[in-house]
Design a protein around this motif. Structure first.
Motif, mmCIF file in Angstrom:
data_model
loop_
_atom_site.group_PDB
_atom_site.id
_atom_site.type_symbol
_atom_site.label_atom_id
_atom_site.label_comp_id
_atom_site.label_asym_id
_atom_site.label_seq_id
_atom_site.Cartn_x
_atom_site.Cartn_y
_atom_site.Cartn_z
ATOM 1 N N CYS A 1 -9.029 2.327 -2.302
ATOM 2 C CA CYS A 1 -10.055 3.362 -2.094
ATOM 3 C C CYS A 1 -11.440 2.818 -2.435
ATOM 4 N N PRO B 1 -8.914 8.747 -7.543
ATOM 5 C CA PRO B 1 -7.567 8.442 -8.067
ATOM 6 C C PRO B 1 -6.490 9.021 -7.153
ATOM 7 N N HIS C 1 -4.322 -4.977 -11.090
ATOM 8 C CA HIS C 1 -5.335 -4.985 -10.038
ATOM 9 C C HIS C 1 -6.178 -6.255 -10.192
ATOM 10 N N ARG D 1 -1.693 -1.577 -13.564
ATOM 11 C CA ARG D 1 -2.280 -0.468 -12.821
ATOM 12 C C ARG D 1 -1.672 0.828 -13.333
ATOM 13 N N ASP E 1 -13.170 4.913 -5.174
ATOM 14 C CA ASP E 1 -12.424 5.084 -6.421
ATOM 15 C C ASP E 1 -11.943 6.502 -6.698
ATOM 16 N N SER F 1 -4.824 4.088 -4.264
ATOM 17 C CA SER F 1 -5.886 4.014 -5.266
ATOM 18 C C SER F 1 -6.532 2.641 -5.271
ATOM 19 N N ASP F 2 -5.705 1.603 -5.064
ATOM 20 C CA ASP F 2 -6.225 0.235 -5.091
ATOM 21 C C ASP F 2 -7.286 0.008 -4.041
#
Lengths: 142, 383
Positions: free
Chosen positions: B343, B348, B126, B180, B346, B340-341
Motif C-alpha cells: 500500500c 493497514p 518488511h 511484519r 500505508d 499492507s506491504d
C-alpha cells in the motif's frame, strides 16, 4: 440539512413473485404505510448480490430490506436459500462496519401478506426514525 | 520408498547445495529433481538481487534452481499467483501454500499438476523496515550485511567483515521492528496443507543446520520425495521421537505467542468508532489497486472489475472498491499481509480485512487454505 427535513429513506429489494406481490396487496388492501420506501424489484431474492445492498447504503439509504418468498416457496426452487446464506454473512459485515443492525433486515413475505408487508415497513421506519440518518449517507443527500 | 505421513530428516547429497541451503538444501534438491525428471515444467524460485530484494521467477533450468538455495526473511513475496495456470513445483511459506489451495478451490490452480513444498515459517520482515532496523537497532550499514539468520528467538545479522550481531526478536518487536504485523499473529506456522512440510524445527545434534525435517503430507508429496531419492538428489532417514516432539514444541510455542499478539493487535472498538475508523483509514486510498494485484487469494485475475467500482463523482463515504474487497476476502483472507506491504499510502489493509474475516471464519469454523474438502462458505450448500 436540518433534522426536521430528514425523512428515513428505505430501500427494499422485493422478489417478483412474493414480496413484490405483497407490496401490491398492501396497496390494494389500502393498508397505511409510510412513504419512506423505495422498492427495487428483482426476479428472485437469490439475485440480490451483497454488493447491491452495500451500494444502497453508500448511495444514502438509511435502511435496506431484503425480502423474498417464504423458505420452500421460491419460484426458482432455492433462490431464497441462497439469499439467506448471503444475508447471514452480510449481516455480520454490516455489524462489523459499525452500522446499527436495524439498518439491514430480512423478511419473508408472500404475495397475500399485504398487511404483513405494511406492518414491516411501518416498524422499520419507526426504528430508523429513532436511529437518525445513516452515517454512510453522502454529503448533500437527503 | 517413503509413505504418506512419514516424518523424515533429509538433506541434499550434493555438498555444495547442502551448504548453501538454509538447512541442508533438501527443498532445493527436491525441486531440482522434480524439474530434472520432468515431473513439472518449471519451478518458482526467488532470484536474489540483494539481501532485501528478490524477484520470483519461473525457471526450467535445473542449475538455476540449485543455485537458489537459502532463505531470505526480508523478502515477503507471495508466490501463490505464479502457480495459476501452470504446471510447476514451488516452495512456499504457509501463506503461499494457503494461497494456492484457495486458488485451487476457485479453479484457478490445477492441484494435480502443481507440487508445493511447504516451509515452516515463524514470520517474515518488511525490507524497508529491516533496513531501518539495521541502522537504528543494530547500528550496521544495510549494505554491509552478508547474511541473516533466526536462531533461538534471536535475529542474527552477519556483516561482510564476519561480525555477528544478535538481538532477541521480542525486543525488536517491542521497538516496532522485527516481523511484519500479520506474521506476529499468524495462526499457521507449519504448512500442513502442502505436499511436503519441511523446516528446520526438530533438527538437533550433529545434523542441526544441515538437515531438514520433512513430513510427507499426501500422495503428491510422496511422489515428489520418491522422485528426488531415486534421482539421487537427496538422502533421508526417519526422524526420531525427540525430533518430532521438538518440532511440535516449537510450533505450539509460536502459536501461543501468535495468539497473544492477536489480542494485542485486535482490540475491541465500540460500534460508532469502528465506522469512523474504517472511513478515516480508507479515505487515504488513491485507488491504485495494488492490494488486489498482489492478493494471493483473489481469483478474479485480470478480469476483475472491482477496481472500476470507484469514481470520484460518486461522493461516497467509503469506496465501493473496498466494500467488494471486504466481501471477497471474508471467506478467503489468509492474512498474508501482502496488501499492507504494497500500500503506497500505508493503510493497514491487512488488519482491517482480518477484522472482518476473522470473526466470520471463526464462526463457521473455516480456516482458508487448510482443507480442500470445505468449499468457500459463501458457496451455497443446498440440501
Amino acid at each position: 440539512m436540518t433534522d426536521k427535513e430528514w425523512e428515513p429513506k428505505i430501500v427494499a429489494f422485493c422478489c417478483n413473485w412474493c414480496s413484490y406481490g405483497g407490496a401490491d396487496t398492501a396497496g390494494m388492501g389500502r393498508f397505511q404505510q409510510p412513504s419512506s420506501l423505495r422498492i427495487i424489484r428483482v426476479m428472485c431474492s437469490g439475485r440480490i448480490d451483497p454488493m447491491h445492498v452495500l451500494n444502497a447504503f453508500l448511495e444514502g439509504a438509511d435502511a435496506v430490506l431484503v425480502t423474498g418468498c417464504h423458505i420452500g416457496d421460491c419460484h426458482y426452487v432455492n433462490g431464497n436459500y441462497k439469499a439467506e446464506v448471503r444475508y447471514r454473512f452480510l449481516e455480520e459485515m454490516v455489524r462489523e462496519l459499525g452500522l446499527e443492525p436495524e439498518r439491514l433486515q430480512l423478511n419473508w413475505i408472500s404475495a397475500s401478506e399485504g398487511e404483513k408487508f405494511a406492518n414491516f415497513v411501518r416498524d422499520v421506519t419507526a426504528q430508523i426514525r429513532q436511529l437518525g440518518p445513516s452515517p454512510l449517507k453522502p454529503e448533500g443527500v437527503n | 520408498m517413503v509413505k504418506v505421513g512419514d516424518r523424515l530428516l533429509g538433506y541434499a547429497t550434493d555438498p555444495d547445495v547442502r551448504s548453501r541451503g538454509a538447512s541442508g538444501g533438501l527443498v532445493t534438491a527436491v525441486l531440482a529433481a522434480a524439474l530434472e525428471k520432468g515431473l513439472v515444467e518449471g519451478v518458482v524460485v526467488l532470484k536474489r538481487m540483494d539481501e532485501y530484494e528478490a524477484i520470483p521467477v519461473i525457471t526450467d533450468d535445473v542449475q538455476e534452481v540449485l543455485a537458489s538455495g537459502g532463505s531470505m526473511h526480508a523478502v515477503p513475496v507471495n508466490l501463490a499467483k505464479h502457480a495459476v495456470g501452470r504446471k510447476i513445483a514451488m516452495p512456499g511459506k504457509p501463506c503461499d501454500v494457503r494461497g494456492v489451495i484457495e486458488q485451487a478451490k476457485r479453479n484457478g490452480v490445477d492441484l494435480e499438476s502443481t507440487y508445493i513444498v511447504g516451509l515452516n515459517c515463524g514470520g517474515t520482515m518488511h525490507p524497508v523496515v529491516t533496513r531501518e532496523m539495521l541502522v537504528r537497532m543494530y547500528e550496521i550499514d544495510p549494505e554491509d550485511v552478508s547474511g541473516e539468520e533466526i536462531e533461538k528467538g534471536k535475529l542474527i545479522f552477519r556483516t561482510k567483515d564476519g561480525e555477528e550481531k544478535a538481538i532477541p526478536i521480542d525486543d525488536l518487536e517491542e521497538a516496532g521492528y522485527g516481523r511484519r504485523e500479520n506474521c506476529r499473529y499468524c495462526t499457521v506456522k507449519i504448512p500442513t496443507s502442502a505436499d511436503l512440510a519441511c523446516g528446520n524445527w526438530g533438527v538437533i545434534g550433529e545434523l542441526a543446520g544441515n538437515a531438514t525435517f520433512c513430513e510427507v503430507m499426501n500422495e503428491k508429496g510422496k511422489r515428489l520425495l520418491d522422485n528426488a531419492i531415486e534421482a539421487g538428489f537427496v538422502d533421508v532417514r526417519p526422524a526420531d521421537e525427540k525430533a518430532i516432539a521438538i518440532r511440535e514444541k516449537v510450533n505450539s510455542a509460536m502459536l501461543s505467542l501468535g495468539s497473544e499478539w492477536k489480542e494485542k493487535v485486535f482490540t475491541e472498538m465500540p460500534d460508532q468508532e469502528r465506522l469512523s475508523y474504517y472511513m478515516e483509514q480508507f479515505a487515504d486510498c488513491i485507488h491504485c489497486g495494488a492490494c488486489k494485484e498482489v492478493c494471493p487469494v483473489c481469483t478474479c485475475g485480470e478480469d476483475s472489475k472491482c477496481t472500476m467500482f470507484h469514481s470520484l463523482a460518486d461522493n461516497y463515504r467509503m469506496s465501493m472498491y473496498h466494500m467488494v474487497r471486504l466481501l471477497h476476502l471474508s471467506d478467503s483472507c489468509i492474512g498474508c499481509g501482502q496488501c499492507s506491504d504494497v500500500c503506497p499510502v500505508d493503510i493497514p489493509v491487512t488488519s482491517i480485512f482480518r477484522r472482518f474475516a476473522d470473526p466470520a471464519q471463526k464462526k463457521r469454523n473455516y480456516e482458508p487454505g487448510m482443507d480442500l474438502t470445505r468449499p468457500p462458505f459463501l458457496e451455497v450448500m443446498l440440501k
